[in-house]
Scaffold this active site. Structure first.
Site, mmCIF file in Angstrom:
data_model
loop_
_atom_site.group_PDB
_atom_site.id
_atom_site.type_symbol
_atom_site.label_atom_id
_atom_site.label_comp_id
_atom_site.label_asym_id
_atom_site.label_seq_id
_atom_site.Cartn_x
_atom_site.Cartn_y
_atom_site.Cartn_z
ATOM 1 N N ASP A 98 0.783 -1.236 0.000
ATOM 2 C CA ASP A 98 0.000 0.000 0.000
ATOM 3 C C ASP A 98 0.817 1.290 0.000
ATOM 4 O OD1 ASP A 98 1.084 0.025 2.517
ATOM 5 O OD2 ASP A 98 -0.741 -0.634 3.521
ATOM 6 N N GLU A 120 -0.239 -9.034 -1.047
ATOM 7 C CA GLU A 120 -0.835 -8.435 0.169
ATOM 8 C C GLU A 120 -2.046 -7.574 -0.220
ATOM 9 O OE1 GLU A 120 0.696 -5.308 3.137
ATOM 10 O OE2 GLU A 120 1.508 -7.148 3.979
ATOM 11 N N GLU A 134 -2.231 5.189 2.847
ATOM 12 C CA GLU A 134 -2.130 3.766 2.479
ATOM 13 C C GLU A 134 -3.478 3.125 2.127
ATOM 14 O OE1 GLU A 134 -0.599 5.153 5.083
ATOM 15 O OE2 GLU A 134 1.537 4.849 4.704
ATOM 16 N N HIS A 211 6.154 5.625 12.737
ATOM 17 C CA HIS A 211 6.447 6.379 11.511
ATOM 18 C C HIS A 211 5.220 6.872 10.766
ATOM 19 C CE1 HIS A 211 5.160 3.400 8.504
ATOM 20 N NE2 HIS A 211 5.616 2.492 9.323
ATOM 21 N N ARG A 213 2.331 8.611 8.895
ATOM 22 C CA ARG A 213 2.150 10.028 8.549
ATOM 23 C C ARG A 213 1.110 10.711 9.425
ATOM 24 N NH1 ARG A 213 4.693 9.484 3.750
ATOM 25 N NH2 ARG A 213 5.273 11.400 2.664
ATOM 26 N N HIS A 244 12.999 5.554 12.859
ATOM 27 C CA HIS A 244 12.807 5.704 11.407
ATOM 28 C C HIS A 244 13.620 6.904 10.910
ATOM 29 C CE1 HIS A 244 10.662 6.406 7.601
ATOM 30 N NE2 HIS A 244 10.079 5.229 7.740
HETATM 31 C C1 UD1 Z 1 6.628 5.045 3.632
HETATM 32 C C2 UD1 Z 1 5.243 4.647 3.104
HETATM 33 C C3 UD1 Z 1 4.468 3.917 4.198
HETATM 34 C C4 UD1 Z 1 5.278 2.771 4.802
HETATM 35 C C5 UD1 Z 1 6.629 3.302 5.251
HETATM 36 C C6 UD1 Z 1 7.485 2.171 5.769
HETATM 37 C C7 UD1 Z 1 4.079 6.077 1.497
HETATM 38 C C8 UD1 Z 1 3.306 7.310 1.291
HETATM 39 N N1 UD1 Z 1 4.503 5.837 2.748
HETATM 40 O O1 UD1 Z 1 6.412 6.022 4.645
HETATM 41 O O2 UD1 Z 1 3.269 3.398 3.655
HETATM 42 O O3 UD1 Z 1 4.562 2.245 5.890
HETATM 43 O O4 UD1 Z 1 7.301 3.917 4.150
HETATM 44 O O5 UD1 Z 1 8.577 2.648 6.511
HETATM 45 O O6 UD1 Z 1 4.315 5.356 0.566
HETATM 46 N N2 UD1 Z 1 14.089 8.562 4.776
HETATM 47 C C9 UD1 Z 1 15.467 8.494 4.707
HETATM 48 N N3 UD1 Z 1 16.041 7.291 4.389
HETATM 49 C C10 UD1 Z 1 15.319 6.173 4.142
HETATM 50 C C11 UD1 Z 1 13.921 6.247 4.220
HETATM 51 C C12 UD1 Z 1 13.312 7.447 4.525
HETATM 52 O O7 UD1 Z 1 16.156 9.471 4.936
HETATM 53 O O8 UD1 Z 1 15.916 5.122 3.868
HETATM 54 C C13 UD1 Z 1 13.440 9.862 5.107
HETATM 55 C C14 UD1 Z 1 13.484 10.870 3.929
HETATM 56 O O9 UD1 Z 1 13.690 12.144 4.454
HETATM 57 C C15 UD1 Z 1 12.073 10.751 3.373
HETATM 58 C C16 UD1 Z 1 11.271 10.513 4.627
HETATM 59 O O10 UD1 Z 1 12.081 9.662 5.435
HETATM 60 O O11 UD1 Z 1 11.703 11.912 2.649
HETATM 61 C C17 UD1 Z 1 9.892 9.917 4.451
HETATM 62 O O12 UD1 Z 1 9.925 8.797 3.563
HETATM 63 P P1 UD1 Z 1 8.575 8.358 2.796
HETATM 64 O O13 UD1 Z 1 8.824 7.112 2.024
HETATM 65 O O14 UD1 Z 1 8.007 9.505 2.055
HETATM 66 O O15 UD1 Z 1 7.532 8.090 3.968
HETATM 67 P P2 UD1 Z 1 7.548 7.015 5.130
HETATM 68 O O16 UD1 Z 1 6.988 7.668 6.337
HETATM 69 O O17 UD1 Z 1 8.860 6.348 5.206
HETATM 70 N N1 UDP Z 2 12.145 -3.433 10.473
HETATM 71 C C1 UDP Z 2 13.526 -3.563 10.321
HETATM 72 N N2 UDP Z 2 14.358 -2.750 11.071
HETATM 73 C C2 UDP Z 2 13.871 -1.831 11.946
HETATM 74 C C3 UDP Z 2 12.455 -1.688 12.067
HETATM 75 C C4 UDP Z 2 11.625 -2.501 11.314
HETATM 76 O O1 UDP Z 2 14.007 -4.395 9.562
HETATM 77 O O2 UDP Z 2 14.662 -1.138 12.588
HETATM 78 C C5 UDP Z 2 11.263 -4.276 9.639
HETATM 79 C C6 UDP Z 2 10.198 -5.057 10.376
HETATM 80 O O3 UDP Z 2 10.668 -6.337 10.755
HETATM 81 C C7 UDP Z 2 9.057 -5.144 9.356
HETATM 82 C C8 UDP Z 2 9.240 -3.897 8.525
HETATM 83 O O4 UDP Z 2 10.548 -3.400 8.784
HETATM 84 O O5 UDP Z 2 9.205 -6.266 8.503
HETATM 85 C C9 UDP Z 2 8.207 -2.869 8.899
HETATM 86 O O6 UDP Z 2 8.504 -1.666 8.290
HETATM 87 P P1 UDP Z 2 7.773 -0.314 8.674
HETATM 88 O O7 UDP Z 2 7.293 -0.381 10.090
HETATM 89 O O8 UDP Z 2 8.705 0.772 8.301
HETATM 90 O O9 UDP Z 2 6.568 -0.270 7.642
HETATM 91 P P2 UDP Z 2 5.061 -0.796 7.649
HETATM 92 O O10 UDP Z 2 5.069 -2.255 7.925
HETATM 93 O O11 UDP Z 2 4.309 -0.013 8.683
HETATM 94 O O12 UDP Z 2 4.578 -0.466 6.286
#
Ligand code: UD1
Ligand code: UDP
Length: 384
Positions: A98, A120, A134, A211, A213, A244
């Site tokens: 999602d 999924e 999502e 994490h 939003r 995160h």
């Molecule tokens: C995204 C997904 C969410 C998922 C989550 C898992 C969308 C809209 N959101 O949310 O569904 O549950 O990932 O974690 O698709 N960043 C880094 N390095 C990284 C990753 C993120 O610096 O490796 C920072 C960046 O500043 C980035 C921000 O995190 O702009 C947000 O990342 P983004 O993918 O937009 O949203 P998430 O909250 O991670």
């Molecule tokens: N996870 C990881 N390292 C971490 C935190 C989470 O590998 O420090 C893994 C966790 O086991 C799970 C996935 O990341 O499989 C969940 O990711 P996240 O919570 O970012 O996203 P969501 O599941 O809410 O989309």
């Protein structure tokens, strides 16, 4: 006959974890030619998973930027995927879950008239604003998808209620359980600097992640203030919090929990140490989706820091409780579990409503059936 080309597209950590066993299974088999494209909506957190599972993407759009908006991710991924799909011309695209990458990859495939399989599929809260964005991402992906790999019968029923053709739905279990069963080890050695000194024997470890939003800002502040109260109340509690990478999460975490004695604020962990840390923890507090699936299978009670869930199965089974983001409710719920062994025991049961480790096998059998390479429709996953 030439092998059908399957392109998997993903972009974030959870998609990568849940697609990795499927990519490996597709690569190991003879039936399909597997191509991997990543948007890199996440960068470091995606690379951690790619390294662990030794997946080398054929295409990497590298779109992530700090503080990216939904518009940034959508536009960059859509344009980038157009070229990749036009070059590769896959017979089918597989997307997962999602995220915005998921939705955009489905849309790009649809524009180019390439069939889409949704892994999924069918998770729903019924509230288009929660989780945001999502719920809408998965509904839109579901509208586009030609094949729906629903993890459970509940998710299958959600799709049927929306009028999806039952012939196109396969109940497979969730691939996250395939990944977990390949990773968890009772004797796992914690060698990294963040975890090797944790005294599990004398502490109750609370594993925390946040994490979402819709929780950014004040809801997260309330969660952390609640956590602070719990730490002060229970001297044997140790909070381990892999934070995160989102700077908006980091700012509030640091402000409320920074420098506290029994709080370990650490970098996101690699999947292997993370899952094994969960296995040694007492309790999980999270707004994550994936953790709600993993923790029940390890018998760890979960407090969900959200008002809605698309994963009701473990709530029904009693290992997951919805507590939301209200500080007082959080403190009360966690205190009850920390003070009452009976209350803790009633939640700490290993249940596996989300899968049996065979999801990838079922998905591949479904693909063979779809492409007329296998006459028999695979048997759906059912909880034993
Ligand atoms: C995204 C997904 C969410 C998922 C989550 C898992 C969308 C809209 N959101 O949310 O569904 O549950 O990932 O974690 O698709 N960043 C880094 N390095 C990284 C990753 C993120 O610096 O490796 C920072 C960046 O500043 C980035 C921000 O995190 O702009 C947000 O990342 P983004 O993918 O937009 O949203 P998430 O909250 O991670
Ligand atoms: N996870 C990881 N390292 C971490 C935190 C989470 O590998 O420090 C893994 C966790 O086991 C799970 C996935 O990341 O499989 C969940 O990711 P996240 O919570 O970012 O996203 P969501 O599941 O809410 O989309």
């Amino acid at each position: 006959m030439p092998r059908k080309k399957i392109m998997t597209i993903f972009g974030t950590r959870p998609e990568a974890i849940k697609m990795a066993p499927l990519v490996k299974a597709l690569e190991a088999g003879e039936a399909f030619h597997c191509v991997v494209a990543v948007t890199a909506q996440h960068r470091e957190m995606l690379d951690q998973v790619l390294d662990l599972f030794e997946i080398k993407p054929d295409h990497d759009l590298d779109i992530m930027q700090a503080n990216q908006t939904l518009f940034d991710v959508t536009c960059k991924a859509l344009t980038g995927l157009k070229s990749v799909l036009e070059e590769e011309k896959p017979d089918l695209v597989l997307v997962h879950g999602d995220t915005t990458t998921t939705f955009v990859a489905s849309l790009a495939s649809f524009y180019l008239q390439i069939p889409v399989g949704h892994v999924e599929a069918g998770l729903r809260t019924g509230n288009k604003r929660s989780p945001f964005p999502e719920e809408m991402n998965r509904k839109l992906t579901g509208s586009i998808a030609d094949l729906h790999f629903a993890p459970t019968t509940t998710s299958r029923e959600n799709l049927l209620r929306e009028g999806v053709n039952p012939e196109t739905i396969f109940v497979t279990g969730n691939t996250v359980i395939d990944a977990l069963l390949q990773t968890v080890r009772p004797d796992y050695p914690f060698t990294g600097p963040d975890l090797r000194n944790i005294d599990f024997a004398n502490h109750r470890v609370l594993l925390v992640t946040t994490h979402r939003r819709e929780n950014l800002g004040e809801p997260m502040r309330q969660i952390y203030l609640g956590l602070k109260e719990i730490i002060e109340r229970y001297p044997d509690v140790l909070v381990v919090f892999p934070v995160h990478k989102n700077p908006k999460v980091r700012a509030v975490v640091e402000e409320v929990l920074g420098g506290l004695k029994r709080v370990r604020l650490i970098e996101p962990l690699d999947y292997q140490p993370f899952i094994n840390l969960m296995n040694k923890s007492h309790l999980v507090l999270t707004d994550s989706g994936g953790l709600q699936e993993e923790a029940p299978s390890l018998g760890k009670p979960v407090m969900v820091l959200r008002d809605t869930t698309e994963r009701p199965e473990a709530v029904v089974a009693g290992t997951v409780r919805m507590v939301g983001t209200d500080r007082q409710k959080l403190v009360e719920s966690v205190s009850e579990l920390l003070s009452s062994p009976g209350a803790y025991r009633s939640m700490a049961n290993a249940v596996n409503p989300y899968g049996d480790g065979q999801a990838c096998r079922r998905i591949i059998q479904s693909l063979l059936f779809y492409f007329d390479k296998n006459a028999v429709r695979p048997v759906d996953f059912a909880v034993k």
